[in-house]
Design an enzyme around this catalytic site. Structure first.
Site, mmCIF file in Angstrom:
data_model
loop_
_atom_site.group_PDB
_atom_site.id
_atom_site.type_symbol
_atom_site.label_atom_id
_atom_site.label_comp_id
_atom_site.label_asym_id
_atom_site.label_seq_id
_atom_site.Cartn_x
_atom_site.Cartn_y
_atom_site.Cartn_z
ATOM 1 N N HIS A 133 11.129 13.972 21.834
ATOM 2 C CA HIS A 133 10.470 13.042 20.904
ATOM 3 C C HIS A 133 11.556 12.530 19.952
ATOM 4 C CE1 HIS A 133 7.863 11.949 17.462
ATOM 5 N NE2 HIS A 133 6.862 11.914 18.322
ATOM 6 N N ASP A 210 10.871 22.712 19.746
ATOM 7 C CA ASP A 210 9.898 21.775 19.189
ATOM 8 C C ASP A 210 8.568 22.114 19.861
ATOM 9 O OD1 ASP A 210 8.131 19.695 18.908
ATOM 10 O OD2 ASP A 210 9.584 18.110 19.313
ATOM 11 N N GLN A 213 3.724 20.119 20.925
ATOM 12 C CA GLN A 213 2.717 19.967 21.986
ATOM 13 C C GLN A 213 2.469 21.286 22.712
ATOM 14 O OE1 GLN A 213 0.994 17.263 22.296
ATOM 15 N NE2 GLN A 213 2.237 15.837 21.118
ATOM 16 N N LYS A 236 -1.995 18.671 15.023
ATOM 17 C CA LYS A 236 -2.124 18.696 16.479
ATOM 18 C C LYS A 236 -2.838 19.957 16.952
ATOM 19 C CE LYS A 236 2.028 15.908 17.168
ATOM 20 N NZ LYS A 236 1.612 14.561 17.573
ATOM 21 N N CYS A 374 7.008 7.485 21.101
ATOM 22 C CA CYS A 374 8.179 8.002 20.365
ATOM 23 C C CYS A 374 9.151 8.715 21.290
ATOM 24 C CB CYS A 374 7.780 8.922 19.215
ATOM 25 S SG CYS A 374 6.885 8.079 17.930
HETATM 26 N N1 PLP Z 1 7.639 16.505 18.817
HETATM 27 C C1 PLP Z 1 6.723 16.210 19.736
HETATM 28 C C2 PLP Z 1 6.888 16.697 21.129
HETATM 29 C C3 PLP Z 1 5.621 15.440 19.372
HETATM 30 O O1 PLP Z 1 4.709 15.131 20.297
HETATM 31 C C4 PLP Z 1 5.493 14.987 18.046
HETATM 32 C C5 PLP Z 1 4.380 14.103 17.673
HETATM 33 O O2 PLP Z 1 3.778 13.464 18.470
HETATM 34 C C6 PLP Z 1 6.470 15.354 17.130
HETATM 35 C C7 PLP Z 1 7.527 16.113 17.546
HETATM 36 C C8 PLP Z 1 6.380 14.929 15.705
HETATM 37 O O3 PLP Z 1 5.277 15.509 15.096
HETATM 38 P P1 PLP Z 1 4.810 15.044 13.630
HETATM 39 O O4 PLP Z 1 4.712 13.562 13.684
HETATM 40 O O5 PLP Z 1 3.510 15.729 13.445
HETATM 41 O O6 PLP Z 1 5.855 15.516 12.683
#
Ligand code: PLP
Length: 416
Positions: A133, A210, A213, A236, A374
């Site tokens: 991401h 990370d 998900q 999430k 993203c």
């Molecule tokens: N990493 C992954 C794999 C994500 O799917 C997301 C959000 O969609 C993020 C990081 C960023 O999360 P946040 O926008 O809640 O900080």
């Protein structure tokens, strides 16, 4: 709506009962029942979480940690209780390892900023993968630009899996950190994080996961995984927006300098010098997001009551069902066919832009996400501008997937 009651050693899973816990699932969109498949972007909230926020502001609201009056003691206790719930949920060793942040992005920026200041030197390298991401790319790039750090990217296959041999080859004496996505938000791939961590630790390199998900779909045990850092977002996992968690091994967090300065993160301040508070407060400068941290604890209670294994089983069945139905449509191509996938289904339809797919489905009451999610480098890797993405959660049903598939059939007909 169907009633799925599974009882095979797992907790009973009653999807109808679960749906009744989520007020928003009962609204109509353009006169049609809502089928919410944008769960990878954010999940809906059960009433207990919404009620907890109201309860906090109605009967508990006060600033935490520094007050001696009743409300401050109550809110401090609720905030710290939530930290303990999170510690247990991910099986951390201590509450000191649970830092409240704004979310995954904030957690990654915290480590990037702090790790760079404390641990990185000119010429060092950080390894990420080709399916990150943006929030696990850009914070490292910002540091790389400042400090002459090289960012190395593990390539991905046509199925959407990392090329593990290439990853192993990238590790060298200059590698200082490996930061990888546990579950890809655009491909659904569940990465082999156990093997990644083992390979990294053979060279004494810390690993950041990370978990944005992963946390809502998989049983996460940070001690069993032996990851050094783990990040996730409250919104999430059926909790509020604006709250998230950074887990870090206590020893490592102690070695890192603070990220932000301000109230609560200090032990003693003079104009000459400041000494810092102990963990986890060293990394929680200023008044935190008290209400949402507490409601995140409620969300964790809620899903623990259902059981992550039962949720995961239900979601796998949905993914399998949707994959079979959607693969049956000649014009549709699924992007991301890893052997191990979470409940994310990305696809493109011949000659129809994903935004048209999303808009058309919206009028059927179906909420999906369209765009690059993203993950622009993933789109580049597959030579596409965007995908349509349906992502499933504990409250989704096969009947809803049928509505999605029938909507797809209609749009294919219309565009013919
Ligand atoms: N990493 C992954 C794999 C994500 O799917 C997301 C959000 O969609 C993020 C990081 C960023 O999360 P946040 O926008 O809640 O900080």
């Amino acid at each position: 709506m169907n009633k799925v009651i599974v009882n095979s050693g797992l907790k009973a899973f009653d999807v109808e009962k679960i749906r009744s816990d989520f007020p928003i699932l009962h609204i109509k969109v353009h006169g049609k029942p809502l089928c919410y498949f944008d769960n990878a972007a954010t999940t809906q909230k059960p009433k207990v979480v919404i009620d907890k926020l109201v309860e906090f502001y109605s009967s508990m609201n006060a600033n935490i940690h520094r007050g001696v009056h009743y409300l401050s003691v109550v809110s401090t206790k609720a905030y710290e209780d939530s930290r303990v719930k999170i510690k247990k949920f991910i099986n951390a060793s201590s509450e000191k390892e649970i830092i409240f942040t704004k979310g995954t992005t904030d957690s990654i920026n915290l480590v990037a900023g702090s790790f760079a200041r404390g641990k990185l030197r000119d010429g060092d390298e950080i390894i990420i993968t080709g399916m990150e991401h943006h929030s696990n790319i850009v914070p490292w790039q910002l540091i790389a630009n400042e400090k002459n750090i090289k960012l190395r990217v593990v390539p991905i296959t046509d199925n959407g899996e990392i090329v593990f041999e290439e990853f192993v080859k990238m590790i060298n004496g200059k590698t200082k950190l490996i930061s990888v996505v546990y579950v890809s938000n655009s491909l659904g791939t569940v990465n082999p994080v156990e093997e990644i961590i083992e390979a990294a630790h053979n060279h004494n390199i810390p690993v950041f996961l990370d978990g944005a998900q992963a946390i809502q779909h998989l049983n996460v045990d940070v001690r069993k995984l032996d990851c050094d850092f783990f990040a996730f977002s409250g919104h999430k996992i059926y909790g509020p927006t604006g709250i998230g968690v950074l887990y870090g091994k206590e020893k490592l967090l102690n070695e890192l300098p603070p990220y932000q300065g301000g109230g609560d993160m200090i032990s003693k301040v003079t104009f000459e010098e400041t000494t810092f508070n102990t963990l986890p407060y060293k990394f929680e400068a200023g008044t935190p997001n008290i209400a949402d941290a507490i409601a995140l604890g409620t969300a964790i209670d809620y899903i623990s009551g259902i059981g992550i294994d039962a949720i995961s089983k239900h979601e796998s069945e949905l993914l399998e069902y949707a994959t079979e139905k959607i693969s049956g449509l000649e014009e549709v191509k699924i992007i991301g066919n890893a052997k191990r996938k979470s409940s994310v289904l990305s696809f493109v339809i011949e000659n129809i832009h994903p935004h048209d797919v999303g808009t058309f489905l919206d009028f059927e009451g179906v909420a999906i996400r369209t765009g690059h999610h993203c993950t622009q480098p993933v789109m580049d890797r597959f030579h596409i501008p965007a995908t349509s993405r349906a992502s499933f959660a504990l409250y989704n049903t096969k009947e809803e997937i049928d509505v999605l598939v029938s909507g797809l059939k209609k749009i294919i007909e219309v565009f013919k």
